[in-house]
Design an enzyme around this catalytic site. Structure first.
Site, mmCIF file in Angstrom:
data_model
loop_
_atom_site.group_PDB
_atom_site.id
_atom_site.type_symbol
_atom_site.label_atom_id
_atom_site.label_comp_id
_atom_site.label_asym_id
_atom_site.label_seq_id
_atom_site.Cartn_x
_atom_site.Cartn_y
_atom_site.Cartn_z
ATOM 1 N N THR A 50 45.886 38.728 37.715
ATOM 2 C CA THR A 50 44.941 39.489 36.889
ATOM 3 C C THR A 50 45.509 40.857 36.527
ATOM 4 O OG1 THR A 50 43.089 38.370 37.968
ATOM 5 C CG2 THR A 50 42.599 40.392 36.763
ATOM 6 N N THR A 51 45.979 41.595 37.526
ATOM 7 C CA THR A 51 46.561 42.909 37.273
ATOM 8 C C THR A 51 47.765 42.811 36.345
ATOM 9 O OG1 THR A 51 45.812 43.672 39.439
ATOM 10 C CG2 THR A 51 47.561 44.952 38.391
ATOM 11 N N TYR A 142 43.747 30.755 44.137
ATOM 12 C CA TYR A 142 43.348 32.110 43.761
ATOM 13 C C TYR A 142 41.865 32.087 43.417
ATOM 14 C CZ TYR A 142 43.515 36.511 41.022
ATOM 15 O OH TYR A 142 43.297 37.767 40.514
ATOM 16 N N LYS A 172 44.036 33.367 48.089
ATOM 17 C CA LYS A 172 43.870 34.762 47.665
ATOM 18 C C LYS A 172 42.383 34.916 47.380
ATOM 19 C CE LYS A 172 45.283 38.187 44.178
ATOM 20 N NZ LYS A 172 43.957 38.683 43.789
ATOM 21 N N SER A 174 39.476 36.838 46.331
ATOM 22 C CA SER A 174 39.065 38.034 45.589
ATOM 23 C C SER A 174 37.581 37.970 45.271
ATOM 24 C CB SER A 174 39.898 38.185 44.312
ATOM 25 O OG SER A 174 41.256 38.379 44.620
ATOM 26 N N GLY A 198 41.342 40.201 48.526
ATOM 27 C CA GLY A 198 41.654 40.791 47.236
ATOM 28 C C GLY A 198 40.685 41.843 46.734
ATOM 29 N N GLU A 201 38.720 47.796 48.353
ATOM 30 C CA GLU A 201 37.810 48.745 48.979
ATOM 31 C C GLU A 201 37.061 48.149 50.167
ATOM 32 O OE1 GLU A 201 35.707 47.261 45.172
ATOM 33 O OE2 GLU A 201 37.749 47.591 45.923
ATOM 34 N N VAL A 215 46.022 41.141 48.977
ATOM 35 C CA VAL A 215 46.677 41.219 47.670
ATOM 36 C C VAL A 215 45.832 42.137 46.806
ATOM 37 C CG1 VAL A 215 47.518 39.970 45.650
ATOM 38 C CG2 VAL A 215 47.470 38.831 47.883
ATOM 39 N N SER A 217 45.785 45.518 43.521
ATOM 40 C CA SER A 217 46.457 46.410 42.573
ATOM 41 C C SER A 217 46.739 47.772 43.174
ATOM 42 C CB SER A 217 45.616 46.557 41.304
ATOM 43 O OG SER A 217 44.365 47.172 41.596
#
Length: 291
Positions: A50-51, A142, A172, A174, A198, A201, A215, A217
């Site tokens: 995505t990033t 993912y 992954k 997220s 993912g 925060e 994982v 950004s």
């Protein structure tokens, strides 16, 4: 399959550098690798996700980026994971074969999200068809339902997955559903699978549940600080780990209010690293042009 080094710790979700006119900027990847390793102490990468605007790139561009990361990362990076997901099966399979031929450390696949799988069996059937094109390469699902709209729980997906996808290595993850993550880790008593969180925060919460690593950004430019959090957690010094997580949270809370996305990540990384990341690709617009 030969024994492999377990993937743990931080994985940078790499940005795709572009020239001002929107072409991929391969020559800066070498500098990018050195920056991650030497300045951020991050030695694992997740490319074309995505990033990295993977779904906005052509198949040829994705292949070129994968090749460059493999070339420049040789003897410097521990793991290069290539995202090969696409909206159609043939492109996924082509990218998987290409990644396997290069000897990547793993491939990952996002759920197709125009025509979506509606249940576990449909999703697994799709993933299996991709994984089978790279039969010696560790395979990661993912999971990012906020973007795909595919909300099949990972806990459900894991049941019998190894029989259908022998190379299945992990997820992954997220998503903010820590209950689903906890159930996955609880089922993974033997430690057979890796769960890479993912949502940067919330990483400390995921670590407390048993996540293998992360994982994200922010590890492009907050890698060194986040590694300090991992070290504090491992001691264990939970109070110190908590303070590092709070610092990351304060930063992200600030930038999210400004409209934090790929464009802002590219601008921030350019500023912090000195490496020109360029603009994002349409329909995303450069951070400087956003109102």
């Amino acid at each position: 399959m030969a024994p492999r080094k377990k993937l743990k710790g931080l994985v940078a979700a790499t940005i795709t550098p572009m020239t001002p006119d929107g072409k991929i900027n391969l020559p800066v990847i070498r500098q990018y690798v050195d920056y991650l390793v030497n300045e951020q102490n991050v030695k694992n990468v997740f490319v074309n996700g995505t990033t990295g605007e993977g779904l906005s790139l052509s198949i040829q561009e994705r292949k070129q980026l994968a090749e460059e990361w493999m070339c420049q990362g040789k003897d410097k990076l521990d793991h290069v994971i290539i995202h090969v997901g696409a909206l159609n099966l043939p492109e996924c399979q082509e990218l998987a074969r290409h990644a396997a031929a290069m000897g990547v450390d793993g491939i990952a696949v996002i759920a197709p999200f125009f025509f979506k799988p509606t249940n576990k069996d449909e999703l697994v059937a799709f993933l299996q068809k991709v994984a089978s094109e790279a039969p010696e390469v560790p395979f990661y699902y993912y999971h990012i339902p906020p973007l795909t709209g595919v909300k099949i729980r990972v806990e459900e997906l894991l049941d019998g997955i190894k029989a259908q996808i022998p190379t299945f290595q992990g997820v992954k993850f997220s998503d903010t559903d820590l209950l689903d993550l906890a159930q996955c880790i609880h089922k993974n008593e033997t430690g057979e699978f890796e769960f890479l969180y993912g949502v940067d925060e919330q990483l400390l919460g995921a670590l407390a549940l048993g996540a293998s690593g992360a994982v994200g950004s922010t590890y492009n430019y907050l890698g060194r600080q986040t590694n300090l959090m991992l070290q504090a957690f491992a001691k264990p010094d939970f109070a110190l780990a908590q303070q590092y997580q709070f610092l990351t949270g304060e930063f992200l809370n600030f930038v999210i209010k400004l409209g934090f996305g790929v464009a802002q990540t590219k601008a921030l990384m350019t500023s912090v690293s000195g490496i020109p990341m360029g603009p994002p690709r349409l329909p995303l617009v450069d951070a400087s042009r956003q109102k």
